[in-house]
Structure formats: structure tokens, C-alpha cells
Design an enzyme around this catalytic site. Structure first.
Site, PDB file in Angstrom:
ATOM      1  N   GLN A 145       2.090  -2.482   0.660  1.00  0.00           N
ATOM      2  CA  GLN A 145       2.325  -3.888   0.126  1.00  0.00           C
ATOM      3  C   GLN A 145       3.142  -4.505   1.150  1.00  0.00           C
ATOM      4  O   GLN A 145       4.361  -4.067   1.608  1.00  0.00           O
ATOM      5  CB  GLN A 145       3.186  -3.796  -1.136  1.00  0.00           C
ATOM      6  CG  GLN A 145       2.388  -2.943  -2.457  1.00  0.00           C
ATOM      7  CD  GLN A 145       2.781  -1.776  -2.322  1.00  0.00           C
ATOM      8  OE1 GLN A 145       3.235  -0.833  -1.537  1.00  0.00           O
ATOM      9  NE2 GLN A 145       2.690  -1.257  -3.700  1.00  0.00           N
TER      10      GLN A 145
ATOM     11  N   GLN B 120      -2.740  -5.393   2.447  1.00  0.00           N
ATOM     12  CA  GLN B 120      -2.313  -5.208   1.019  1.00  0.00           C
ATOM     13  C   GLN B 120      -1.350  -6.363   0.529  1.00  0.00           C
ATOM     14  O   GLN B 120      -0.266  -6.650   0.959  1.00  0.00           O
ATOM     15  CB  GLN B 120      -1.858  -3.696   0.820  1.00  0.00           C
ATOM     16  CG  GLN B 120      -1.702  -3.477  -0.571  1.00  0.00           C
ATOM     17  CD  GLN B 120      -1.455  -1.950  -0.885  1.00  0.00           C
ATOM     18  OE1 GLN B 120      -1.489  -1.238  -0.076  1.00  0.00           O
ATOM     19  NE2 GLN B 120      -0.785  -1.504  -2.071  1.00  0.00           N
ATOM     20  N   ASP B 121      -1.702  -7.076  -0.723  1.00  0.00           N
ATOM     21  CA  ASP B 121      -0.509  -7.857  -1.300  1.00  0.00           C
ATOM     22  C   ASP B 121      -0.373  -9.344  -0.500  1.00  0.00           C
ATOM     23  O   ASP B 121       0.604  -9.715  -0.521  1.00  0.00           O
ATOM     24  CB  ASP B 121       0.520  -7.231  -1.483  1.00  0.00           C
ATOM     25  CG  ASP B 121       0.228  -6.274  -2.931  1.00  0.00           C
ATOM     26  OD1 ASP B 121      -0.969  -5.910  -3.347  1.00  0.00           O
ATOM     27  OD2 ASP B 121       1.291  -5.819  -3.462  1.00  0.00           O
TER      28      ASP B 121
ATOM     29  N   ASP C  72      -6.170  -5.604  -3.239  1.00  0.00           N
ATOM     30  CA  ASP C  72      -5.199  -6.370  -4.252  1.00  0.00           C
ATOM     31  C   ASP C  72      -4.656  -7.739  -3.545  1.00  0.00           C
ATOM     32  O   ASP C  72      -3.525  -8.058  -3.920  1.00  0.00           O
ATOM     33  CB  ASP C  72      -4.185  -5.522  -4.960  1.00  0.00           C
ATOM     34  CG  ASP C  72      -4.513  -4.573  -5.550  1.00  0.00           C
ATOM     35  OD1 ASP C  72      -5.877  -4.152  -5.752  1.00  0.00           O
ATOM     36  OD2 ASP C  72      -3.797  -3.358  -5.729  1.00  0.00           O
TER      37      ASP C  72
ATOM     38  N   ARG D 242      -9.147  -5.581  -9.837  1.00  0.00           N
ATOM     39  CA  ARG D 242      -8.955  -4.480 -10.616  1.00  0.00           C
ATOM     40  C   ARG D 242      -7.887  -4.804 -11.433  1.00  0.00           C
ATOM     41  O   ARG D 242      -7.197  -5.665 -11.154  1.00  0.00           O
ATOM     42  CB  ARG D 242      -8.887  -3.143  -9.980  1.00  0.00           C
ATOM     43  CG  ARG D 242      -7.852  -3.195  -8.907  1.00  0.00           C
ATOM     44  CD  ARG D 242      -7.507  -1.848  -8.238  1.00  0.00           C
ATOM     45  NE  ARG D 242      -6.428  -1.797  -7.346  1.00  0.00           N
ATOM     46  CZ  ARG D 242      -5.845  -0.901  -6.927  1.00  0.00           C
ATOM     47  NH1 ARG D 242      -5.982   0.396  -7.297  1.00  0.00           N
ATOM     48  NH2 ARG D 242      -4.794  -0.916  -5.844  1.00  0.00           N
TER      49      ARG D 242
END
Length: 516
Positions: free
Chosen positions: A312, A334-335, A356, A422
Site C-alpha cells: 500500500q 497498490q492503493d 485496489d 472486489r
């Protein structure tokens, strides 16, 4: 005589409780209508002096005051935990919680002060944010592996009480609600003198940031600090000239109506490299963190260069109510884009990432943007991970009239699966509407988080999307997944309805489409 005095005192106390407080039976009756009756009864019984409860608004008002009191108590308790932190990870999570509790108290207090004065949508937004803050506090301890000692001390009944207020304040017909535009077309925070400024295609800067010394400041942070010392809360434009600014920028709660105006994508660049892999929490890893209401960002690239190996790593974290990003680029893995809380709008932006990379629990509409999936280390991309934990939160991610495609580093790479999203949390809610989905989106479309978690309680929808990845013929068969065929249903997720954009976006001078 003693008996008569006793009876008279008893009757008088009952009468006073009816005038100045409420009875146990009233508490039980009202609290039974909430999702969490036990903490409701317990704390309201301990605070019987908020006026009599004759109607639902009386109860909601009393419940809000109890919730505020418990949040203040929990925030004070959190302050005492600092000396007990044993390492940098506990200190990092603890520091986040202090900020989050301060923000929680701010929004609950704002709700108390505005109850029956502001719209149900406003109140539900602020309560949704308060609950999101509690979840974020817990998440910080969990992701850094701190599950004993300090983390249990953070457990309290504040989340349950906020959840109760969300349930009782919710409009019985719908969690959505549009607000009609104000007659002037400007929200209340826009001062008359600022309107001409905002209507200009090139807003006049209050200060200029330039690395070569030609402006007022050489760093964005210095300009933000100066903005905090200004008088008034009118629009304050900070022009950030072209250059690469290696700094982590925070625009706090008290800094309202700040505009960061860059020279364009790829020209004005803010870059940082904090990450969970490097010891930060997700919350604190952001290169640019925005919390002050009414923020506008335009013509800027914001990067997190920690790389996919550090997990993250946020480029932008946005928790600013009524905030806008226009013609910006968000670059990470990520993120990347943390749409943390409150109402947000993104227009003509580019968003890059892998896992994500659009996530959080704001009420957000992303419109006319490019969403680029990059080459992921684990061969799996998920565009979204929406974080709604309570079915009464008026939050979700709406992606409207955008384009989803492969970034240059993913083009021609085989074996990578890319999903629309998701379910990060129980009531995850995300829709893609009138968006072009390239062939990188596989037939299933959506990916589970873990087993059957949230598959019945989430809300995922697709409406009139196009492109080679848009076919819904082989999509997931989850109870919470919907192929939206009704324009009435789809309209719930538009700018006008989902974020009440008609009441505040006209004052920003940013283009937007209110309906479908």
C-alpha cells in the site's frame, strides 16, 4: 408523614424526569429500533438530561449528543496511549488515530449543531465520515501487525453509536438524496468576492510556488503553512509552477477552500514514496493528503514511487467534503487514490495503479477520466475496493463516462487478470456507467475478496458500458451484483443525485454532467 414525604418526593422526581429527561421505558423503546440497542440503552441511561423524547427527532438529537460525548471520551483516552507505544509501528498507528478522532469529533459536533437545519444528505455524509474514521483507526493497527496491547484499548462503543445515528437519521425511502441548486449557483462557502475569481478560466493566484525562487515560496508545504495564517475562509489559490516537488503535502481540516493550481499534467509534479512496506500506515503514506472542505486540485500530477514491492502506497488521500480534482494525474501501484470520506468529484483525470488502486469510503463520482491498469507483480489487477461498512452510509464509488484501459507497461503482457473491483468491506458499493471497458477486463468482471465474504451484501452495478470488456453475459452471479437496465436506478449514482453536485459544483467552475 414520612411515607407521604417519600411518595411526594418520588412523584416529584418522576415529574421532573418527564420535564428535563426521559424514562427508562422511553430509552428501551427507542433504542430497540437501532442496530445496536445495548450500548444505546447503556449510555443514554447514564445521560438522562437531554430533554424529553416525544418524537423521533428528539431521540436522534439526544442520541447524537450521547455519541459526541462518547467520541470525546474515547479521543481523550487515545491521547493517554502515546507513552505506552512500544515501537515505531504502534506510534504510527496511534498518531493516525489521534487525527482521526479529532476529525470524528469535528463531524459529529457539526452534525449536532446542524441537526434539523441542514439536509439529511449533509448529516448522513458527516456521520458516514465519522464511522469511516473509526474503521481507519482500527485498520492502521491491523495492517502494521499491532493486534495486542494498544489495539484492544482502541475498542469502544463509538462505532456502534454512530451506526445507530446513521440508522435513525436515514430517510426511510432511500439513502440517496439530491439537493436543489442554490439560486446563485454557488455553495454557501463561496464568498461574493470570490465568484468572479472562480468563474475565470485562469484563477488569479494568491501566492505562487516556484522552485527557482520566482514565486512567494519554493515549497508547497511552506505555502500551505502560510495559507493557514490567512484571515477568512474564502477561496485561496496557490499556483504551483512547473517542477518536481519532492514533499508530502497535508491540507488539514482547518484549511478550507484551498485550490492547488498547477501548470498541467506532467509539468507540475508532487512526488513521495511512503508505504506500508516502508513502515507507514496506508492512511499516512499519501503524497498529498487533503481534509479541508472545498478543496480544488487542478493541473497536477501526484505520484507515489514506493513501487509495487512495498504494497500500500497512496498518491492522494482525500477526505475533504465538497472537493474536486480536475485535469490531474494520480500515479502509483497498490492503493493509488484513497477516496477516504465525504463527497468528492473527479473530472478529466488519469488514474494509474494495480491492486485496489481506487479505494475508500467516500461518496465519489469519477467522470470523464482515464483509468489505467499497470503491470502487477502478482498478475492480478483490481481497479476498485470500496469500503462501506454500514448499509446506512451514503457512500460508494460511481465511475461515469470513463475509459478503462491498459497502461503502456501492461500492453502486450500476457497472463494478467484485471477486475473492476472486489469487496473490501461488507457493504461495498461500486458502479460503472457508460464507461468504455477494454479487453483487459475479463468475462467475470469482479473478484471476491475472500470466499463468500460480502457477496450477498455488496452492491456492484454496470449500466450501458461499451468496449470489448463490457459484456455482462458471463459476469459473476453474486446476489449483490446487478446488470442495471433501469435509467431510474442508474440515475441514483449520478453527480446530481449521488453527491448532490447541483448544489455545490457550479461554484467551482469545473465542468460536470449532472445526469446520465
Amino acid at each position: 408523614m414520612k411515607i407521604n414525604i417519600f411518595l411526594a418526593t418520588f412523584v416529584a422526581s418522576i415529574m421532573l424526569s418527564r420535564v428535563y429527561g426521559y424514562t427508562k421505558s422511553e430509552i428501551t423503546s427507542w433504542c430497540s429500533q437501532t442496530p445496536h440497542p445495548q450500548p444505546c440503552e447503556h449510555f443514554m441511561s447514564a445521560n438522562p438530561n437531554y430533554g424529553s423524547i416525544k418524537q423521533k427527532p428528539d431521540f436522534v438529537k439526544a442520541l447524537l449528543k450521547v455519541t459526541l460525548e462518547r467520541a470525546e471520551h474515547a479521543g481523550s483516552h487515545a491521547l493517554t496511549l502515546g507513552p505506552k507505544c512500544r515501537n515505531k509501528y504502534e506510534k504510527a498507528a496511534w498518531a493516525d488515530c489521534l487525527e482521526l478522532y479529532e476529525n470524528t469529533i469535528h463531524y459529529i459536533n457539526k452534525t449536532v449543531d446542524s441537526y434539523q437545519k441542514r439536509s439529511q444528505v449533509d448529516l448522513q455524509t458527516w456521520l458516514s465520515t465519522a464511522l469511516t474514521n473509526q474503521e481507519t483507526c482500527r485498520a492502521g493497527f491491523q495492517e502494521l501487525g499491532v493486534t495486542d496491547y494498544v489495539f484492544p484499548l482502541m475498542n469502544n462503543n463509538v462505532s456502534s453509536l454512530i451506526s445507530n445515528t446513521l440508522a435513525m437519521n436515514k430517510d426511510g425511502n432511500s439513502s440517496f438524496g439530491a439537493q436543489s441548486p442554490q439560486k446563485s449557483g454557488f455553495p454557501s462557502w463561496v464568498k461574493p468576492g470570490d465568484r468572479k475569481l472562480l468563474q475565470s478560466s485562469n484563477p488569479q493566484a494568491n501566492v505562487v510556488v516556484a522552485q527557482d525562487g520566482s514565486g512567494n515560496f519554493k515549497t508547497i508545504g511552506a505555502a500551505i503553512t502560510a495559507a493557514g495564517k490567512r484571515s477568512g475562509t474564502g477561496r485561496y489559490v496557490i499556483h504551483v509552477k512547473a517542477g518536481v516537488y519532492k514533499e508530502n503535502v497535508v491540507i488539514g481540516t482547518k484549511l478550507k477552500n484551498i485550490m492547488l493550481l498547477g501548470d498541467g499534467i506532467g509539468k507540475t509534479i508532487i512526488t513521495g514514496s511512503k508505504s506500508v512496506g516502508g513502515g507507514s500506515t496506508t492512511f499516512n503514506s499519501a503524497t498529498l493528503a487533503v481534509v479541508g472542505d472545498g478543496f480544488i486540485g487542478q493541473g497536477i500530477t501526484i505520484r507515489n514511487t514506493a513501487g509495487p514491492q512495498n504494497h500500500q502506497a497512496v498518491a492522494v488521500r482525500n477526505g475533504a467534503d465538497l472537493s474536486v480534482f480536475y485535469q490531474c494525474s494520480f500515479e502509483g501501484y497498490q492503493d493509488t487514490l484513497y477516496v477516504h470520506s465525504n463527497r468528492q468529484f473527479y473530472r478529466n483525470c488519469d488514474i494509474y495503479g494495480t491492486v485496489d488502486f481506487i479505494f475508500g469510503n467516500a461518496a465519489v463520482v469519477i467522470q470523464n477520466c482515464n483509468i489505467y491498469a499497470r503491470d502487477p507483480p502478482n498478475k492480478t489487477n483490481t481497479l476498485t475496493a470500496q469500503g462501506r461498512t454500514d448499509q446506512n452510509q451514503n457512500t460508494g464509488i460511481s465511475i461515469h463516462n470513463c475509459r478503462v484501459a491498459a497502461a503502456s507497461d501492461l500492453t502486450g503482457v500476457s497472463g494478467v487478470k484485471t477486475y473492476l473491483g472486489r469487496p473490501w468491506k461488507q457493504y461495498s458499493r461500486t458502479v460503472f456507467m457508460k464507461t468504455s471497458l477494454d479487453s483487459l477486463i475479463g468475462p467475470a468482471g469482479w473478484m471476491p475478496w475472500s470466499g463468500n465474504f460480502a457477496l450477498d451484501t455488496l452492491y456492484y452495478g454496470e449500466y450501458m458500458n461499451t468496449g470489448s470488456g463490457s459484456s455482462t453475459a458471463k459476469r459473476v452471479n453474486w446476489k449483490g451484483y446487478h446488470v442495471i437496465t433501469s435509467s431510474t436506478e442508474a440515475a441514483k449514482f449520478t453527480v446530481g443525485n449521488f453527491i448532490a453536485g447541483g448544489s455545490w459544483l457550479p461554484g467551482t467552475n469545473i465542468p460536470f454532467t449532472s445526469g446520465l
